[in-house]
Design an enzyme around this catalytic site. Structure first.
Site, PDB file in Angstrom:
ATOM      1  N   CYS A   1       3.631   2.205   0.006  1.00  0.00           N
ATOM      2  CA  CYS A   1       4.616   2.175   0.831  1.00  0.00           C
ATOM      3  C   CYS A   1       6.148   1.601   0.453  1.00  0.00           C
ATOM      4  CB  CYS A   1       4.110   1.765   2.472  1.00  0.00           C
ATOM      5  SG  CYS A   1       2.376   1.475   2.743  1.00  0.00           S
TER       6      CYS A   1
ATOM      7  N   ARG B   1      -6.321  -3.648  -5.234  1.00  0.00           N
ATOM      8  CA  ARG B   1      -6.607  -4.748  -4.405  1.00  0.00           C
ATOM      9  C   ARG B   1      -7.852  -5.508  -4.767  1.00  0.00           C
ATOM     10  NH1 ARG B   1      -6.299  -0.903   0.886  1.00  0.00           N
ATOM     11  NH2 ARG B   1      -4.034  -0.128   0.227  1.00  0.00           N
TER      12      ARG B   1
ATOM     13  N   GLN C   1      -4.306   6.828  -4.522  1.00  0.00           N
ATOM     14  CA  GLN C   1      -4.278   7.228  -3.160  1.00  0.00           C
ATOM     15  C   GLN C   1      -3.652   8.578  -2.881  1.00  0.00           C
ATOM     16  OE1 GLN C   1      -2.464   3.637  -1.271  1.00  0.00           O
ATOM     17  NE2 GLN C   1      -4.295   3.642   0.032  1.00  0.00           N
TER      18      GLN C   1
ATOM     19  N   ASP D   1      -1.294   9.713  -1.111  1.00  0.00           N
ATOM     20  CA  ASP D   1      -0.314   9.120  -0.253  1.00  0.00           C
ATOM     21  C   ASP D   1       0.899   9.888   0.169  1.00  0.00           C
ATOM     22  OD1 ASP D   1       0.208   7.030   1.388  1.00  0.00           O
ATOM     23  OD2 ASP D   1       0.520   5.383  -0.268  1.00  0.00           O
TER      24      ASP D   1
ATOM     25  N   HIS E   1       4.530   9.233   2.556  1.00  0.00           N
ATOM     26  CA  HIS E   1       5.292   8.642   3.940  1.00  0.00           C
ATOM     27  C   HIS E   1       6.268   9.495   4.364  1.00  0.00           C
ATOM     28  CE1 HIS E   1       3.689   5.145   1.635  1.00  0.00           C
ATOM     29  NE2 HIS E   1       3.356   4.766   2.811  1.00  0.00           N
TER      30      HIS E   1
ATOM     31  N   LYS F   1      -3.047   1.461  14.351  1.00  0.00           N
ATOM     32  CA  LYS F   1      -3.628   2.388  12.898  1.00  0.00           C
ATOM     33  C   LYS F   1      -4.555   3.198  13.730  1.00  0.00           C
ATOM     34  CE  LYS F   1      -6.446   0.535  10.111  1.00  0.00           C
ATOM     35  NZ  LYS F   1      -7.415  -0.292   9.572  1.00  0.00           N
TER      36      LYS F   1
ATOM     37  N   HIS G   1       2.704   6.602   7.968  1.00  0.00           N
ATOM     38  CA  HIS G   1       1.720   6.497   6.654  1.00  0.00           C
ATOM     39  C   HIS G   1       0.559   7.528   6.767  1.00  0.00           C
ATOM     40  CE1 HIS G   1       3.565   2.311   5.939  1.00  0.00           C
ATOM     41  NE2 HIS G   1       3.759   2.501   7.290  1.00  0.00           N
TER      42      HIS G   1
HETATM   43 ZN   LIG Z   1       2.037   3.415   3.309  1.00  0.00          ZN
END
Ligand SMILES: [Zn+2]
Ligand SMILES: [Zn+2]
Length: 592
Positions: A282, A311, A329, A331, A333, A417, A463
């Site tokens: 992010c 992680r 990911q 991912d 945004h 979330k 996200h």
């Molecule tokens: Zn994010």
């Protein structure tokens, strides 16, 4: 709820009968504890002498059946502290429970099976509840033996644990055992090994997966699909490093809260700054957003990246590629005005729908995770921000008409979330992706745009990662498809099997043709029997086998054998290729 309690009562009573059976059979044990669980029950005990293995189970089960058929009454009795200390004086584990109950001033109860103090009867310190007769313990099976620390602490003695399960009917027990067999067969770690998809190396480290060629093909196909789809849905791709100065995660608020889960990097030479490997993408996208002055005309701006993150997961929670320490990911945004946020969310839900429908995943819903009301202190941001974020999330959920539930826990530290929960073909539920409407990071990073009225305003960030991490998603799909990937995802789509190795030229011609048509094709040219070659291809769950013998060669045709055993003899290569290509392009879920 009542039904669940009945099931637990049966299971706990069954566990008492297990203890009694072991005592009857003369095992030297000190009983420690034994609860009913969602899957059955277990019994922890200190084995003072000898050994117990799964080979002992038939004997123990037979004794349990004998006790069941004796129709012994099970009765509850209240104990005074002195009597309970006397009754369990030889068992330090029970004495520990008794001492705690006395300290808390709790009532102390025991359950007798059979007539109290009579030969063949059995007693245990227990809060209950239980069925009233051993004939009511249902249908049971002992499952496995393991070690377990007393009260779950490594500082205590390692005890022995026997797992078992029980159900009200034989059919429910049989169904449960069949499902367990199926889960074992579909275990992504087992199939990952058998199908040569991924591996781990001790030298590289736990939780750090190595994708083998076949696994990489599946992962690449999914990522290609993700990129093509996002292109059509109005996303722009960016690329960012997976290394950053500490400062970035101080701004995001992850330091100090998540420092324990972040890998720190040794920085060479005289560089003063501390660096982290990123646990999330992010803030990198936020910095791209911030790199230019933004106008309302540019919004919504959707920045997408297949981003690698690391992680530090506890060693105990690692689980193949379903829970690794390094992953990639799907991912993105989304930066929008507040007015656009709900529609952007609906669009993200629709994107999930598209992916899930294509993969034939029908069973999914969303869980909206809010703040734990008792722990409001542990979250960032103020009350107004949280309420607004919650309101937007609920509005978005309503508008997208997706089934959802609400939970008062599990929010991110900066906002509510939404977790997508999907069920695999055998009913196991997975959290694969999350979606968040975030009002906190825009403030924290000062993510602004110039609105129509010329004023500078904060954006809303979303996200989202519909295909989750490639690792977790492939792990899930392995179980879901039981390794029988649809044609478009299959690492090898066509395996050519020549009957003899005199056909090399014709085989080569077919191989070249199929590869040229973008069909992932291999030829098995080993000097092995046709049967063995077919068996090998079946073990690798390859969807299509092309069999070439003299007849095929002479007539310039091919014979085809599919994964489900269906066969087509002496067909035209071109027509066959076209059918395959159509199915690949359509991402067909047919077996071949
Ligand atoms: Zn994010
Ligand atoms: Zn009990």
């Amino acid at each position: 709820m009542k039904q669940e309690n009945e099931l637990f009562t049966i299971r706990h009573s069954c566990e008492h009968v297990l203890m009694q059976a072991m005592e009857n059979l003369g095992y030297k044990i000190l009983k420690a504890m034994g609860p009913a669980t969602d899957d059955g029950f277990y019994f922890d005990f200190d084995l003072l002498d000898g050994r117990i293995t799964e080979e002992d189970f038939p004997k123990i089960e037979a004794e349990m059946l004998r006790i069941k058929s004796q129709n012994l009454p099970i009765s509850r009795i209240s104990l005074t502290p002195p009597i309970s200390l006397q009754l369990f004086k030889d068992n330090p584990y029970k004495l520990e429970w008794v001492a705690e109950a006395i300290k808390r001033n709790d009532p102390i109860t025991a359950y007798w099976t059979g007539e109290p103090n009579k030969k063949g009867s059995f007693v245990d310190l227990c809060a209950g509840p239980h069925v009233t007769n051993t004939s009511e313990i249902g249908f049971f099976k002992l499952l496995s033996v393991a070690g377990a620390y007393w009260r779950g602490s490594e500082k205590n003695k390692m005890l022995t644990r026997v797992y078992g399960t029980a159900f009200p009917t034989q059919k429910e027990l049989d169904d449960y055992l069949a499902l367990q067999e199926e889960i074992k067969k579909r275990d992504h770690r087992k199939l990952g090994r058998d199908l040569e998809l991924f591996t781990f190396s001790e030298e590289i480290g736990p939780g750090l997966p190595l994708w083998l060629p076949a696994g990489t093909t599946i992962k690449d196909e999914l990522e290609k699909w993700g990129k093509e789809t996002e292109e059509k849905w109005g996303y722009q791709r960016v690329s960012t490093p997976f290394l950053t100065k500490r400062k970035l995660f101080e701004i995001s608020g992850h330091v100090p809260y998540f420092e324990e889960e972040m890998y720190k990097v040794h920085v060479p030479r005289d560089e003063k700054d501390e660096y982290f490997i990123r646990p999330m993408n992010c803030p990198f996208h936020h910095m791209i957003f911030k790199s230019q002055l933004r106008s309302y005309k540019e919004l919504p701006l959707r920045l997408a990246e297949y981003g690698h993150v690391a992680r530090y997961e506890d060693a105990g929670s690692l689980n193949g590629i379903l829970r690794p320490r390094f992953f990639c990911q799907n991912d993105a945004h989304i930066y929008s005005t507040e007015d656009q946020a709900v529609d952007e969310f609906v669009s993200v839900v629709n994107l999930h729908r598209y992916y899930y429908d294509t993969l034939g995943l029908k069973n999914y819903h969303i869980v909206l995770c809010l703040r734990d009301p008792k722990k409001k202190g542990k979250y960032h941001g103020n009350e107004t921000m949280w309420q607004k974020a919650e309101k937007l999330s609920r509005e978005a959920l309503e508008k997208s008409k997706i089934e959802y539930a609400v939970e008062n826990e599990g929010a991110a530290h900066y906002g509510p979330k939404m977790d997508f929960k999907i069920k695999s073909a055998i009913g196991a539920e997975y959290g694969i992706s999350t979606n968040q409407i975030d009002l906190f990071m825009p403030k924290r990073f000062n993510l602004t745009y110039i609105d129509k009225d010329g004023k500078e305003k904060l954006v809303v960030v979303q996200h989202r990662a519909p295909l989750g991490s490639s690792e977790r998603f492939v792990g899930f799909l392995i179980e879901h498809f039981s390794g029988n990937f649809p044609l478009w995802l299959s690492p090898t789509q066509v395996q050519i099997i020549p009957i003899s190795n005199q056909l090399d030229k014709y085989v080569q011609k077919i191989l070249n043709y199929l590869i040229d048509q973008n069909i992932r094709t291999r030829a098995n040219l080993e000097s092995d029997t046709m049967q063995n070659k077919i068996r090998k291809a079946q073990e690798l769950k390859i969807p299509v086998m092309v069999i070439i013998g003299n007849k095929e060669k002479d007539q310039e045709k091919i014979s085809v054998r599919y994964r489900d055993g269906k066969q087509e003899n002496l067909i035209e290569l071109e027509a066959f290729t076209k059918t395959l290509k159509d199915r690949i392009i359509a991402k067909s879920l047919d077996i071949y």
